[in-house]
Design an enzyme around this catalytic site. Sequence first.
Site, PDB file in Angstrom:
ATOM      1  N   ALA A  51       1.040  -1.272   0.062  1.00 21.99           N
ATOM      2  CA  ALA A  51       0.046   0.129  -0.037  1.00 21.99           C
ATOM      3  C   ALA A  51       0.908   0.869  -0.066  1.00 21.99           C
ATOM      4  O   ALA A  51       2.050   1.149   0.653  1.00 21.99           O
ATOM      5  CB  ALA A  51      -0.984   0.084   1.260  1.00 21.99           C
ATOM      6  N   THR A  52       0.675   2.369  -0.658  1.00 21.97           N
ATOM      7  CA  THR A  52       1.286   3.506  -1.041  1.00 21.97           C
ATOM      8  C   THR A  52       0.815   4.761  -0.266  1.00 21.97           C
ATOM      9  O   THR A  52       0.658   4.620   1.082  1.00 21.97           O
ATOM     10  CB  THR A  52       1.443   3.588  -2.345  1.00 21.97           C
ATOM     11  OG1 THR A  52       0.335   3.731  -3.164  1.00 21.97           O
ATOM     12  CG2 THR A  52       2.401   2.666  -2.819  1.00 21.97           C
ATOM     13  N   THR A  53       0.685   5.754  -0.926  1.00 18.24           N
ATOM     14  CA  THR A  53       0.638   7.158  -0.300  1.00 18.24           C
ATOM     15  C   THR A  53      -0.610   7.442   0.655  1.00 18.24           C
ATOM     16  O   THR A  53      -1.801   7.260   0.115  1.00 18.24           O
ATOM     17  CB  THR A  53       0.797   8.093  -1.204  1.00 18.24           C
ATOM     18  OG1 THR A  53       1.775   7.722  -2.249  1.00 18.24           O
ATOM     19  CG2 THR A  53       1.134   9.473  -0.798  1.00 18.24           C
TER      20      THR A  53
END
Length: 274
Positions: A51-53
């Site tokens: 999962a990123t930003t």
Amino acid sequence: MTHRDPAAAVNGAPPPSFTDHLARHHPGLLPSARQLGTAGPGSAAAAAPQATTIVSLTYAGGVLMAGDRRATMGNMIASRHIKKVFPADTYSVVGIAGTAGLAVDMIRLFQVELEHYDKIEGTPMSLDGKSNRLAAMVRSNLPLALQGLAVVPLFAGYDTERHLGRLFSYDVTGGRYEEYEFHSVGSGSVFARGALKKLWQPGLDEEQAVAVAVEALYDAADDDSATGGPDLVRQLWPVVYVVNSAGHREIPERELQMTARNLVERRSVAGRES
């Protein structure tokens, strides 16, 4: 308000920490109990979706948290629909960056932890208490983080005692840091934070705060391939929560669609490449 009887605790009443209770009686159910091999190209770390930003910012009357919808697996897009921001309880939300599966399990345990404390103690945990409990969970995941399966949350909530929105960041060792004004975590965080520096200002109202968060994620997606911006073709928008004195509320997709379309239209009219 009710208080636990110390004698009842000695006689085996459930402890206020559900995680401690689980560690004593069913340690194998804890997310941190998983045993994995060493890190490498064929390891679980390399194959696990990331999962990123996540971005978070304060505004007049509360705090906001938003996350994009993309998860990656190496250089591949693993999902365009992942949800990375969740309500922790009535007055707090938590966002995840890092290994998606472990992060979601940690958030579920955190939600149960807060509900368990509320039921046993007869009163909700303080915002500082919640942020410290989450730090302990992140710290317990350190052995997996050293194998490449790190979980780095961002926590925000409305402090009912101070009457303001607050936000907290963490590192993989469980270090907890209160952030002021705004913060971002994840692969696109450096670009999102740069946008927030220019866009955030004191006294934002809720609508302005939502617009700032969406634009920060848009800028992050522009420079970070692991971050997904608003997708007008697939009708995919960020997940955005606001938390204020009334509790948490998810911003409806129709509002996010309008905000994203206005942003794209404004950028298109400007005719700028960057």
